[in-house]
Write a protein that holds these residues in place. Sequence first.
Motif, PDB file in Angstrom:
ATOM      1  N   VAL A 401       0.805  -1.225  -0.017  1.00 26.84           N
ATOM      2  CA  VAL A 401       0.031   0.042   0.005  1.00 26.84           C
ATOM      3  C   VAL A 401       0.764   1.344   0.024  1.00 26.84           C
ATOM      4  O   VAL A 401       1.759   1.313   0.886  1.00 26.84           O
ATOM      5  CB  VAL A 401      -1.016   0.122   1.340  1.00 26.84           C
ATOM      6  CG1 VAL A 401      -1.838   1.228   1.201  1.00 26.84           C
ATOM      7  CG2 VAL A 401      -1.670  -1.252   1.381  1.00 26.84           C
ATOM      8  N   VAL A 402       0.813   2.299  -1.123  1.00 29.56           N
ATOM      9  CA  VAL A 402       1.747   3.358  -1.133  1.00 29.56           C
ATOM     10  C   VAL A 402       1.001   4.431  -0.074  1.00 29.56           C
ATOM     11  O   VAL A 402      -0.197   4.747  -0.419  1.00 29.56           O
ATOM     12  CB  VAL A 402       1.626   3.577  -2.387  1.00 29.56           C
ATOM     13  CG1 VAL A 402       2.379   5.147  -2.514  1.00 29.56           C
ATOM     14  CG2 VAL A 402       2.356   2.723  -3.429  1.00 29.56           C
ATOM     15  N   VAL A 403       1.726   4.996   0.688  1.00 29.33           N
ATOM     16  CA  VAL A 403       1.383   5.953   1.710  1.00 29.33           C
ATOM     17  C   VAL A 403       1.932   7.309   1.207  1.00 29.33           C
ATOM     18  O   VAL A 403       0.932   8.159   1.209  1.00 29.33           O
ATOM     19  CB  VAL A 403       1.843   5.666   3.064  1.00 29.33           C
ATOM     20  CG1 VAL A 403       1.666   6.933   3.802  1.00 29.33           C
ATOM     21  CG2 VAL A 403       1.480   4.317   3.419  1.00 29.33           C
ATOM     22  N   THR A 404       3.000   7.342   0.546  1.00 26.85           N
ATOM     23  CA  THR A 404       3.621   8.736   0.160  1.00 26.85           C
ATOM     24  C   THR A 404       4.355   8.429  -0.946  1.00 26.85           C
ATOM     25  O   THR A 404       5.238   7.516  -1.071  1.00 26.85           O
ATOM     26  CB  THR A 404       4.322   9.363   1.168  1.00 26.85           C
ATOM     27  OG1 THR A 404       3.703   9.542   2.530  1.00 26.85           O
ATOM     28  CG2 THR A 404       4.936  10.581   0.797  1.00 26.85           C
ATOM     29  N   GLY A 405       4.344   9.098  -2.143  1.00 28.15           N
ATOM     30  CA  GLY A 405       5.077   9.069  -3.255  1.00 28.15           C
ATOM     31  C   GLY A 405       4.435   7.887  -4.483  1.00 28.15           C
ATOM     32  O   GLY A 405       3.440   8.101  -4.308  1.00 28.15           O
ATOM     33  N   THR A 406       5.341   7.763  -5.184  1.00 25.48           N
ATOM     34  CA  THR A 406       4.880   6.975  -6.583  1.00 25.48           C
ATOM     35  C   THR A 406       5.939   5.759  -6.724  1.00 25.48           C
ATOM     36  O   THR A 406       7.045   5.838  -6.627  1.00 25.48           O
ATOM     37  CB  THR A 406       4.973   7.784  -7.684  1.00 25.48           C
ATOM     38  OG1 THR A 406       3.940   8.897  -7.793  1.00 25.48           O
ATOM     39  CG2 THR A 406       4.607   7.048  -8.961  1.00 25.48           C
ATOM     40  N   ALA A 407       5.217   4.756  -6.815  1.00 20.14           N
ATOM     41  CA  ALA A 407       5.916   3.366  -6.995  1.00 20.14           C
ATOM     42  C   ALA A 407       5.649   2.988  -8.412  1.00 20.14           C
ATOM     43  O   ALA A 407       4.741   2.907  -8.795  1.00 20.14           O
ATOM     44  CB  ALA A 407       5.310   2.289  -6.042  1.00 20.14           C
ATOM     45  N   LYS A 408       6.976   2.600  -8.980  1.00 15.36           N
ATOM     46  CA  LYS A 408       7.001   1.787 -10.190  1.00 15.36           C
ATOM     47  C   LYS A 408       7.149   0.371  -9.780  1.00 15.36           C
ATOM     48  O   LYS A 408       8.394  -0.013  -9.422  1.00 15.36           O
ATOM     49  CB  LYS A 408       8.134   2.407 -11.261  1.00 15.36           C
ATOM     50  CG  LYS A 408       7.846   1.629 -12.547  1.00 15.36           C
ATOM     51  CD  LYS A 408       9.438   2.037 -13.327  1.00 15.36           C
ATOM     52  CE  LYS A 408       8.800   3.588 -13.996  1.00 15.36           C
ATOM     53  NZ  LYS A 408      10.059   3.918 -14.958  1.00 15.36           N
ATOM     54  N   VAL A 409       6.284  -0.641  -9.911  1.00 12.89           N
ATOM     55  CA  VAL A 409       6.228  -1.910  -9.933  1.00 12.89           C
ATOM     56  C   VAL A 409       6.647  -2.825 -11.051  1.00 12.89           C
ATOM     57  O   VAL A 409       6.121  -2.610 -12.195  1.00 12.89           O
ATOM     58  CB  VAL A 409       4.765  -2.394  -9.129  1.00 12.89           C
ATOM     59  CG1 VAL A 409       5.061  -3.991  -9.021  1.00 12.89           C
ATOM     60  CG2 VAL A 409       4.482  -1.608  -8.038  1.00 12.89           C
ATOM     61  N   HIS A 410       7.706  -3.347 -10.835  1.00 12.67           N
ATOM     62  CA  HIS A 410       8.265  -4.448 -11.882  1.00 12.67           C
ATOM     63  C   HIS A 410       7.679  -5.692 -11.309  1.00 12.67           C
ATOM     64  O   HIS A 410       8.037  -6.335 -10.403  1.00 12.67           O
ATOM     65  CB  HIS A 410       9.386  -4.588 -11.856  1.00 12.67           C
ATOM     66  CG  HIS A 410       9.981  -2.970 -12.382  1.00 12.67           C
ATOM     67  ND1 HIS A 410      10.148  -2.466 -13.647  1.00 12.67           N
ATOM     68  CD2 HIS A 410      10.443  -2.122 -11.516  1.00 12.67           C
ATOM     69  CE1 HIS A 410      10.657  -1.350 -13.431  1.00 12.67           C
ATOM     70  NE2 HIS A 410      10.902  -0.884 -12.438  1.00 12.67           N
ATOM     71  N   MET A 411       6.778  -6.520 -12.069  1.00 12.97           N
ATOM     72  CA  MET A 411       6.307  -7.896 -11.746  1.00 12.97           C
ATOM     73  C   MET A 411       6.248  -8.511 -12.960  1.00 12.97           C
ATOM     74  O   MET A 411       5.503  -8.284 -14.145  1.00 12.97           O
ATOM     75  CB  MET A 411       5.010  -7.672 -10.905  1.00 12.97           C
ATOM     76  CG  MET A 411       4.503  -9.133 -10.498  1.00 12.97           C
ATOM     77  SD  MET A 411       3.118  -9.002  -9.265  1.00 12.97           S
ATOM     78  CE  MET A 411       2.020  -8.109 -10.085  1.00 12.97           C
ATOM     79  N   GLU A 412       7.136  -9.786 -13.202  1.00 18.55           N
ATOM     80  CA  GLU A 412       7.183 -10.665 -14.193  1.00 18.55           C
ATOM     81  C   GLU A 412       7.521  -9.769 -15.341  1.00 18.55           C
ATOM     82  O   GLU A 412       8.665  -9.116 -15.207  1.00 18.55           O
ATOM     83  CB  GLU A 412       5.898 -11.209 -14.650  1.00 18.55           C
ATOM     84  CG  GLU A 412       5.604 -12.607 -13.628  1.00 18.55           C
ATOM     85  CD  GLU A 412       4.406 -13.271 -13.776  1.00 18.55           C
ATOM     86  OE1 GLU A 412       4.557 -14.515 -13.864  1.00 18.55           O
ATOM     87  OE2 GLU A 412       3.469 -12.751 -13.905  1.00 18.55           O
ATOM     88  N   ASP A 413       6.923  -9.582 -16.360  1.00 13.99           N
ATOM     89  CA  ASP A 413       7.194  -8.808 -17.604  1.00 13.99           C
ATOM     90  C   ASP A 413       6.382  -7.588 -17.791  1.00 13.99           C
ATOM     91  O   ASP A 413       6.272  -6.854 -18.663  1.00 13.99           O
ATOM     92  CB  ASP A 413       6.997  -9.891 -18.815  1.00 13.99           C
ATOM     93  CG  ASP A 413       5.635 -10.263 -18.947  1.00 13.99           C
ATOM     94  OD1 ASP A 413       4.881 -10.098 -18.331  1.00 13.99           O
ATOM     95  OD2 ASP A 413       5.450 -10.618 -19.819  1.00 13.99           O
TER      96      ASP A 413
END
Length: 468
Positions: A401-413
């Motif tokens: 769960v993102v609380v602060t900021g921005t996440a770039k998630v890499h999952m499989e391809d």
Amino acid sequence: MLLPVVMAGGSGTRLWPLSRTLYPKQFLSLNTSLTMLQETLRRLEGIPHQPALVICNESHRFIVAEQLRKAGQQHSGIILEPDGRNTAPAVALAALQAQASGHDPIMLVLAADHEIQDENRFVNAVKEAASFAQSGKLVTFGIVPTSPETGYGYIQIGEKLGGEGYKVAAFVEKPELDVAKHYLEDGRYLWNSGMFMFKASVFLAELKQFRPDILSACEKSLTNSTRDLDFIRIDGEQFHNCPEESIDYAVMEKTTEAVVVPLDAQWSDVGSWSALWDISQKDLNGNAIRGDVLTEDASDSYLYSQHRLIGVVGVKDLVVVETKDAVLVAHKDKVQQVKNIVSQLKNENRSEYLQHREIFRPWGSHDTIAEGERYQVKHVIVLPGQVTAKQIHYHRTEHWVVVTGTAKVHMEDKTYIVTENESTYIPVGVPHSIENPGKIPLEIIEVRSGVYLAEDDVVRVSSAGVGY
């Protein structure tokens, strides 16, 4: 110019629970806003010098690099020791590395975990020692004693030389109390600080004469070294075969060229909680207080709160230290026995001797904030521009769960963005990593669930970044 060599090894068990094996005292902020390592380098600002060469344990490499980066402190490289072999091999590596560039600098060898409050006197002593080192002497700094300490080795001064230097008459082991009292009254004995100054070539020549086995092992270790960013990785197999020895035993007690320069600069090796109380600022009742602490009828105590409120009532001469996962309560006269608590933790295979609940990584940190039989909740911080290693877990799933900021998630391809108040799910057996593409720290609440939640449930898929 002078080449400072900063030895940043050691485990600092006597300052548990703040100091842990994977985060020892030299990396802690104990008396100022800077860590002891950062203070050691800042202290050199009044002395013309090359960027320092730092020596540390391989497991501490990212802590050292990050602390130097945060303080904006330049360096000449970070030599990584796969095993701690004491000070003689460490300084031999530094001397060999210093000569690799074709120069023969005067080396100022310092420990990263010393406190020196009168910095002007320190600078003057270093300048005084430089003339002796330039003439081929091996200089050690002797601390003018203020009490009959039994925890330090001593140096007996001999014939007075030019300036403020003396020939070393003898190195003396840690004495019994009555002997230490005699040394203090005698006036010819100084505490052995473990700080030195000499030309790289002079030290190596003396080491070759007295301990050629140490020199040979270090030469082989460095010959097969590799450079990785800021790090100098020596040959671990060769270094493991190196004898373990201090500079004092290997060289200083045998050489005829030893000189001691007295140093009266309010020095401390901060070797215990009582020593830290001695050098700390105190209130009117003699209490040294850091953090959220309330006192009532308390005096002459060291009181440290890292995480929560501490209330202290009706006590004297106590040490109370609170961290996120441990609390120490000790009498100031018994603090040397803290290391016995650390030994108990090791014998019971508990993690509290090894690391803190909050664990720092090159990409950020993670902190366990709740856990049960089949779940674990972590507060994860990923620094701007950083990415964790791509990895697989076979026994747990994860919700982020993102609380602060921005996440770039890499999952499989796949790669996708998760922003504040959004979440994503990581199934068992799926390769994944998380990246912070933004300008502010990315804060995540990570919920793990499964039958096995330990940190070793990880298979590294790539080395881009560093995993948990």
